[in-house]
Motif scaffolding. Sequence first.
Motif, PDB file in Angstrom:
ATOM      1  N   GLY A  36      -0.804 -21.742  20.612  1.00  0.00           N
ATOM      2  CA  GLY A  36      -0.658 -20.382  20.131  1.00  0.00           C
ATOM      3  C   GLY A  36      -1.936 -19.609  20.344  1.00  0.00           C
ATOM      4  N   SER A  37      -1.832 -18.286  20.397  1.00  0.00           N
ATOM      5  CA  SER A  37      -3.021 -17.462  20.625  1.00  0.00           C
ATOM      6  C   SER A  37      -2.835 -16.067  20.050  1.00  0.00           C
ATOM      7  N   ALA A  38      -3.946 -15.405  19.777  1.00  0.00           N
ATOM      8  CA  ALA A  38      -3.956 -14.020  19.328  1.00  0.00           C
ATOM      9  C   ALA A  38      -5.279 -13.393  19.748  1.00  0.00           C
ATOM     10  N   PHE A  39      -5.251 -12.082  19.985  1.00  0.00           N
ATOM     11  CA  PHE A  39      -6.421 -11.359  20.468  1.00  0.00           C
ATOM     12  C   PHE A  39      -6.650 -10.108  19.617  1.00  0.00           C
ATOM     13  N   LYS A  41      -6.823  -6.424  18.548  1.00  0.00           N
ATOM     14  CA  LYS A  41      -5.834  -5.442  18.994  1.00  0.00           C
ATOM     15  C   LYS A  41      -6.417  -4.375  19.926  1.00  0.00           C
ATOM     16  N   ASP A  42      -7.551  -3.803  19.569  1.00  0.00           N
ATOM     17  CA  ASP A  42      -8.047  -2.636  20.292  1.00  0.00           C
ATOM     18  C   ASP A  42      -9.468  -2.804  20.825  1.00  0.00           C
ATOM     19  N   SER A  43      -9.874  -4.015  21.063  1.00  0.00           N
ATOM     20  CA  SER A  43     -11.248  -4.226  21.537  1.00  0.00           C
ATOM     21  C   SER A  43     -11.334  -5.475  22.390  1.00  0.00           C
ATOM     22  N   ILE A  44     -12.403  -5.552  23.175  1.00  0.00           N
ATOM     23  CA  ILE A  44     -12.692  -6.755  23.944  1.00  0.00           C
ATOM     24  C   ILE A  44     -13.314  -7.772  22.987  1.00  0.00           C
ATOM     25  N   PRO A  45     -12.780  -8.984  22.905  1.00  0.00           N
ATOM     26  CA  PRO A  45     -13.366  -9.956  21.964  1.00  0.00           C
ATOM     27  C   PRO A  45     -14.799 -10.311  22.342  1.00  0.00           C
ATOM     28  N   ASP A  46     -15.620 -10.539  21.315  1.00  0.00           N
ATOM     29  CA  ASP A  46     -17.002 -10.969  21.545  1.00  0.00           C
ATOM     30  C   ASP A  46     -17.057 -12.420  22.004  1.00  0.00           C
ATOM     31  N   ALA A  47     -16.076 -13.199  21.596  1.00  0.00           N
ATOM     32  CA  ALA A  47     -16.017 -14.617  21.969  1.00  0.00           C
ATOM     33  C   ALA A  47     -14.588 -15.093  21.805  1.00  0.00           C
ATOM     34  N   VAL A  48     -14.320 -16.266  22.343  1.00  0.00           N
ATOM     35  CA  VAL A  48     -13.006 -16.897  22.245  1.00  0.00           C
ATOM     36  C   VAL A  48     -13.161 -18.189  21.450  1.00  0.00           C
ATOM     37  N   VAL A  49     -12.455 -18.298  20.332  1.00  0.00           N
ATOM     38  CA  VAL A  49     -12.486 -19.498  19.507  1.00  0.00           C
ATOM     39  C   VAL A  49     -11.334 -20.404  19.922  1.00  0.00           C
ATOM     40  N   VAL A  50     -11.664 -21.646  20.267  1.00  0.00           N
ATOM     41  CA  VAL A  50     -10.657 -22.650  20.619  1.00  0.00           C
ATOM     42  C   VAL A  50     -10.613 -23.649  19.469  1.00  0.00           C
ATOM     43  N   CYS A  51      -9.486 -23.686  18.774  1.00  0.00           N
ATOM     44  CA  CYS A  51      -9.330 -24.512  17.570  1.00  0.00           C
ATOM     45  C   CYS A  51      -8.660 -25.838  17.914  1.00  0.00           C
ATOM     46  N   PHE A  58      -0.891 -28.759  12.773  1.00  0.00           N
ATOM     47  CA  PHE A  58      -0.037 -27.940  13.629  1.00  0.00           C
ATOM     48  C   PHE A  58      -0.578 -26.510  13.604  1.00  0.00           C
ATOM     49  N   GLY A  59      -0.252 -25.751  14.645  1.00  0.00           N
ATOM     50  CA  GLY A  59      -0.836 -24.424  14.802  1.00  0.00           C
ATOM     51  C   GLY A  59      -0.591 -23.495  13.638  1.00  0.00           C
ATOM     52  N   GLU A  60       0.603 -23.555  13.023  1.00  0.00           N
ATOM     53  CA  GLU A  60       0.936 -22.654  11.919  1.00  0.00           C
ATOM     54  C   GLU A  60      -0.042 -22.778  10.754  1.00  0.00           C
ATOM     55  N   LYS A  61      -0.618 -23.937  10.603  1.00  0.00           N
ATOM     56  CA  LYS A  61      -1.534 -24.177   9.485  1.00  0.00           C
ATOM     57  C   LYS A  61      -2.818 -23.350   9.617  1.00  0.00           C
ATOM     58  N   TYR A  62      -3.084 -22.856  10.819  1.00  0.00           N
ATOM     59  CA  TYR A  62      -4.342 -22.162  11.092  1.00  0.00           C
ATOM     60  C   TYR A  62      -4.190 -20.647  11.189  1.00  0.00           C
ATOM     61  N   PHE A  63      -3.071 -20.093  10.714  1.00  0.00           N
ATOM     62  CA  PHE A  63      -2.887 -18.642  10.767  1.00  0.00           C
ATOM     63  C   PHE A  63      -3.969 -17.908   9.975  1.00  0.00           C
ATOM     64  N   LEU A  79      -4.284 -25.551  19.876  1.00  0.00           N
ATOM     65  CA  LEU A  79      -3.453 -26.494  20.627  1.00  0.00           C
ATOM     66  C   LEU A  79      -2.851 -27.530  19.693  1.00  0.00           C
ATOM     67  N   ASP A  80      -1.548 -27.768  19.827  1.00  0.00           N
ATOM     68  CA  ASP A  80      -0.916 -28.906  19.157  1.00  0.00           C
ATOM     69  C   ASP A  80      -1.101 -30.146  20.027  1.00  0.00           C
ATOM     70  N   TRP A  81      -1.828 -31.153  19.514  1.00  0.00           N
ATOM     71  CA  TRP A  81      -2.005 -32.393  20.262  1.00  0.00           C
ATOM     72  C   TRP A  81      -0.652 -33.070  20.484  1.00  0.00           C
ATOM     73  N   ARG A  82      -0.586 -33.890  21.519  1.00  0.00           N
ATOM     74  CA  ARG A  82       0.616 -34.702  21.695  1.00  0.00           C
ATOM     75  C   ARG A  82       0.814 -35.592  20.467  1.00  0.00           C
TER      76      ARG A  82
END
Length: 336
Positions: A36-39, A41-51, A58-63, A79-82
């Motif tokens: 899952g991913s989100a960015f 809304k109206d700006s260039i992100p300063d960095a990209v966090v990879v969780c 599971f991804g939902e837990k990190y909303f 990322l959901d691990w295998r």
Amino acid sequence: MGNTQNNIPELEERFREPEGWQWHSFVHNGHRLRFGSAFPKDSIPDAVVVCLPGLSEFGEKYFEIARYCLDKNLAFWVLDWRGQGRSDRYFENSQKRHSYGFQNDVEDLQAFIMGYIKHSSVHPDKGRIPLAMLAHSMGANIGLHYIKQHPEVFECAAFSAPLFGMKACEKMPKRLPLPLSFILQLFMPYNYAPGEKNWSPSTRPCDGSDAMSSDPVRVDIHRKWFEADPSLQVGGVTYGWVYQAVKSSAYLANKLFAKGIHTPCLMALAGCETLVNNTKARHVARSLPHCELLEFEDAKHEILMERDEFRNAYLEKFYGLIKENIIDRPKSLKPF
């Protein structure tokens, strides 16, 4: 991919999908992985966090964490691990959490970053947007291996309650866990380890006795999602998983492992820890040339799901790590 209205638990707004959230999946080495991913809304992100989540997560837990990142003008990927989340499982009994080696997860992570994050983290005016790792428990183990093998990808990394050793092995003679776990998995690799079984609500009690968090609301997020969406449920670990975890942790503990790792790191430990070995984690922290160690004496294992006094302190340190190494220190980044 996503959840239907019928399998979303009743949660406060802060624990729900942030605006603009998207689910996707890809196939690597014959198994399908969800992310899952989100960015902002109206700006260039300063960095990209990879969780990188922990075991059974599971991804939902990190909303809620995704919302924090978006508020800080950071893009967020998880990322959901295998074997967990909505990624492919190992067996017909989908609840058995197995492993054929943590290196497989490292390779899945590389495919995820190269296939998706890399191409979405370039802006025509800004160039490559730097990456920061946020990894919990088992995810920290996989993440540190990844940094060792791919030092050019992440500008910094934070690890909470890292699985660099198992609490269950803490009182064993130093050289016993690896050969013992090897022998056990040799004869019954796919069997549940002692005390492990399919998930049930009693696995995660919400009466204050849970080993994961002391926050009265966040402690129940995991259970609520599992009850609302049975496809997310994960039970205990197999002997095969235990062996691979012990093997991977032993490799990290080697004093030569940290040689050449120059990525700035932040490591947070929970004082009320019952799952991972804090002594092993401290050893790894001391071995890393650029690692700040935090210890929260009264926190439980899931620091990111803990009370605000622990969670917020850790997240603000994490943002400080990003600010110091990315935002306040802009540099020309080579493609990875």
